[in-house]
Design a protein around this motif. Structure first.
Motif: not given
Ligand SMILES: Nc1nc2c(ncn2[C@@H]2O[C@H](COP(=O)(O)OP(=O)(O)OP(=O)(O)O)[C@@H](O)[C@H]2O)c(=O)[nH]1
Length: 767
Positions: A264-278
């Motif tokens: 992808l020309r604009l690239g990727y960002i990896g993230v970690v969000n809150r899980c359902q438990e959070d």
């Protein structure tokens, strides 16, 4: 993360992969990248949404797409820094949510400005300071529209979040792609959602956040598939990979983040969000971001990918892209606002200003009347600026009627098409009266030619009426927007124009009548273009000779059946006989009319007519004519009526009874050679003279119509207006404004003000 109390932000190490840059030392405000551009766009977006014309101008926005429960709402929440979106493992986003983040002042001394709140377009004037209430309102508004059973709709929910802790971005949360319908969802749910998503992401001004969960098959990501449809070269798609924390042990998303799997020309960002438990445990976003930061720190595999990991990096990347994007589209935006401004200014001008004074009203009335008559003139002359390029209009239509309809129709008319030989013969015989003629009289020719000239009257009058209709149409085209303001004046103008046009039509029609009468009144056989008697006789004789030759040749052919196939020869002979009319038959019936006679006639005519164009002296006196019943030869009377007819009186005592003449007498069928010649000559003369008259009429009728109707109306319309409408005591009555015009003027002014404000913003802020 975006939620950055100044103290906390300052504590972060500048350049740290997981933090936003600290405030600039030169300013207590956060020096957001593109800060000067993004508020402007948000402002414009506000302006246009108020005008209800947001679709008119494609403003940059970010749309979040992905499969259901891929973490789209979680990413948005993290970007905003507050819990306010419905989230869960089941379908949550069922209507597009247009979320406009507005950065408020960060000055710490202004405590009120540090407040964060949300505002819904559908709940105007209410500030939602409790973000939990915002979530409830989204849910409630979704349910109001769709009920609770999982249906989806494309009707937007528009929400603005005001906060000192957000980047200025407009985000659109879209329903997730799902394959299996549940609840109220229709069977084609997947297709419907995809279509809805496409309507947002297809716009060139839309930046696509393609969210794919790392715990699913990334290579078959729905989000990336959709993004590729709308943005095939990937110039406005950022890949966001969520749920990196719950990937299979031993696997990682490094290759994806590097773009090695799907570039992808604009690239990727990896993230970690809150899980359902959070979420259930009400873990704060700040804690979640801390966790995210520690997650990436704890994973050596992501260490040298710091600029591709974490929500803050996503915010920075987005902001940079937005700034470039906005800068690129602003000039176009400016041009479009400019065009709208011009259109609106024109519209406003057409509504005019309200005037009270007598002199003001007089000037306004005069102006309207002048514009109308000038408009009329310019349409007729083909100088109107708004002339169509797709069809003929105005003066061009008038020209078309003259040349392509009137002139052409007259040209197509054969003057003899409604005259058969019998008609001409009857006319000739009638014209000789009771006498036996010595010369062929001009009377039948004149009679017949007059009859043909009279036929020109109707099309000429019709042409005038066509032009009149055109002028009526043109008069309708001259109605300016301004005139629509004043219904009474408009009606009066229509009346004046209609009666003036009628007044112009009448002399044009009279003139046409005169033209035709003139032509009928004096048949000018001395006209230089007229064929003349001698020439006509010569031509008729030639025709006759030619026909005779053909006929005798064909009779010979017929007698020699071997030379031609029988059928063909017969047909030729019959044809030849027909074309020679009754010549051969009459040669037997009237042996006295020999081939020498025409020659004689020619000689006689040429010698006696000399240079004269008249026809009186064409035929010699020795020629014989058949009587009206055609059964016997009519000789020059040889005896008196007193002379006994047969036997002496005394031989019979019975009285002789004449049979009653029939009520209607017709010329007999039998036709002598002389008569055939006369008919042919008459035809030639008719055609020749008719041609002259036709040309005159083709020329003079358009001239008469132009002079008495078109040009007269064009020249005098303004004077007539002044004479009939420009009366001081009528000013107020005529210039009574239509009610809805005031409303339109007000609305137009408002829109104009908003657009001018937008244009001003662009001029002062765009650099
Ligand atoms: N462990 C973990 N769970 C996540 C992550 N992101 C989202 N989730 C969970 O995934 C579920 C779906 O998250 P949402 O944010 O509602 O997903 P969505 O794509 O907006 O869902 P819809 O709008 O219904 O399509 C929620 O239970 C989230 O808590 C993540 O990075 N890690």
């Amino acid at each position: 993360m975006l939620q950055l109390p100044a103290t906390e932000a300052a504590a972060w190490v500048p350049g740290s992969p997981f933090r936003l840059p600290p405030p600039s030392p030169a300013s207590s405000d956060f020096p957001f990248l593109g800060e000067a551009v993004i508020p402007l766009v948000n402002k414009l977006q506000d302006i246009f949404s108020q005008l209800g014309s947001s679709s008119n101008i494609d403003l940059p926005q970010v749309a979040v797409v992905g499969s259901q429960s891929s973490g789209k709402s979680s990413v948005l929440e993290a970007l905003v820094g507050r819990d306010f979106l419905p989230r869960g493992s089941d379908i949550c986003t069922r209507r597009p949510l247009v979320l406009q983040l507005v950065q408020t002042s960060r000055r710490p001394e202004d405590r009120t400005e540090l407040l964060e709140w949300g505002e819904f377009l559908h709940v105007p004037g209410r500030r939602f300071t409790d973000f939990g209430a915002i979530r409830k309102e989204i849910q409630a508004e979704t349910d109001r529209e769709l009920g609770t059973n999982k249906g989806i709709s494309e009707k937007q929910i528009r929400l603005k979040i005001f906060s000192p802790n957000v980047l200025n971005i407009t985000l659109v949360d879209l329903p997730g792609i799902t394959k299996v319908p549940v609840g109220d969802q229709p069977t084609d749910i997947e297709a419907r959602i995809r279509t809805m998503i496409l309507t947002y992401i297809k716009h060139e001004t839309c930046i696509i956040l393609a969210v794919s969960p790392a715990n699913a098959d990334l290579a078959n990501s729905d989000a990336l598939q959709m993004a590729r449809i709308a943005d095939p070269d990937g110039s406005r798609t950022i890949g966001v990979i969520t749920k990196l924390d719950i990937m299979d042990r031993g696997t990682d998303a490094r290759n994806f983040l590097l773009g090695n799997v799907i570039p992808l020309r604009l690239g990727y960002i990896g993230v970690v969000n809150r899980c359902q438990e959070d979420i259930i445990a009400k873990k704060s976003i700040r804690d979640a971001l801390t966790y995210e930061e520690s997650f990436f720190r704890s994973k050596p595999v992501y260490h040298n990918l710091a600029d591709r990991c974490g929500i803050p990096q996503l915010a920075i990347r987005l902001n940079t892209i937005l700034v470039q994007h906005i800068k690129a589209i602003l000039p176009d935006l400016k041009a479009r606002i400019g065009i709208q401004l011009v259109t609106l200014q024109k519209e406003l001008a057409s509504y005019g200003e309200i005037t009270e004074s007598k002199s003001g009203l007089g000037a306004l009335l005069l102006n309207i009347l002048t514009k109308y008559s000038q408009g009329f003139q310019s349409v007729v002359d083909g100088k109107n600026e708004e002339m169509s390029t797709t069809e003929l209009s105005g003066g061009a239509r008038i020209h078309y009627i003259f040349q392509s309809i009137f002139v052409r129709s007259l040209e197509e008319v054969d003057p003899c098409d409604d005259l058969n030989n019998d008609d001409i013969r009857t006319a000739i015989q009638n014209a000789t009266g009771p006498k036996n003629v010595l010369f062929v009289p001009e009377v039948p020719f004149e009679l017949l030619v007059r009859r043909q000239i009279a036929r020109l009257l109707e099309p000429s009058l019709q042409c005038a009426r066509f032009i009149y209709d055109e002028l009526v149409k043109i008069s309708h085209r001259c109605e300016t927007l301004e005139l629509q303001r004043f219904p009474h004046l408009r009606r009066r103008i229509e009346e004046v124009v209609a009666s003036f046009l009628r007044e112009g039509l009448s002399p044009a029609e009279t003139m046409i009548g005169h033209l035709i009468e003139m032509e009928m009144d004096y048949i000018n056989t001395s006209h230089p273009a007229f064929i003349g008697g001698s020439k006509a006789v010569e031509m008729a004789l030639n025709q006759q000779r030619h026909a005779k030759t053909l006929a005798s040749k064909d009779v010979q052919d017929l007698e020699r059946p071997s030379s031609l196939p029988e059928k063909q020869a017969k047909a030729r002979a019959i044809l030849a006989r027909t074309s020679a009319a009754s010549l051969t038959a009459h040669e037997q019936a009237a042996p006295r009319v020999s081939a020498a006679a025409p020659e004689k006639a020619t000689t006689s005519s040429s010698s006696s007519s000399g240079s004269s164009w008249g026809i009186s002296s064409i035929f010699s006196s020795s020629e014989v004519r058949q009587s009206a019943n055609g059964s016997s030869k009519e000789h020059v009377p040889a005896r008196s009526y007193a002379e006994p007819v047969q036997a002496p009186l005394e031989s019979s005592f019975s009285s002789i009874q004449l049979r009653e003449p029939p009520a209607t007498l017709r010329a007999s069928d039998a036709q002598g050679e002389q008569e055939t010649l006369e008919i042919a000559v008459t035809r030639l003369l008719l055609k020749s003279y008719y041609d002259i008259v036709r040309k005159n009429i083709q020329d003079l009728v358009p001239k008469a119509i132009m002079h008495f109707l078109v040009n007269h109306v064009k020249r005098e319309l303004h004077t007539v207006f002044i004479r009939k409408l420009y009366r001081e005591n009528l000013f107020e009555e005529m210039l009574q404004e239509k009610e809805d015009i005031a409303v339109k003027r007000k609305r137009c002014k408002e829109i104009l003000r908003v657009l001018q404000q937008a244009a001003w913003e662009l001029d002062t802020n765009f650099y």
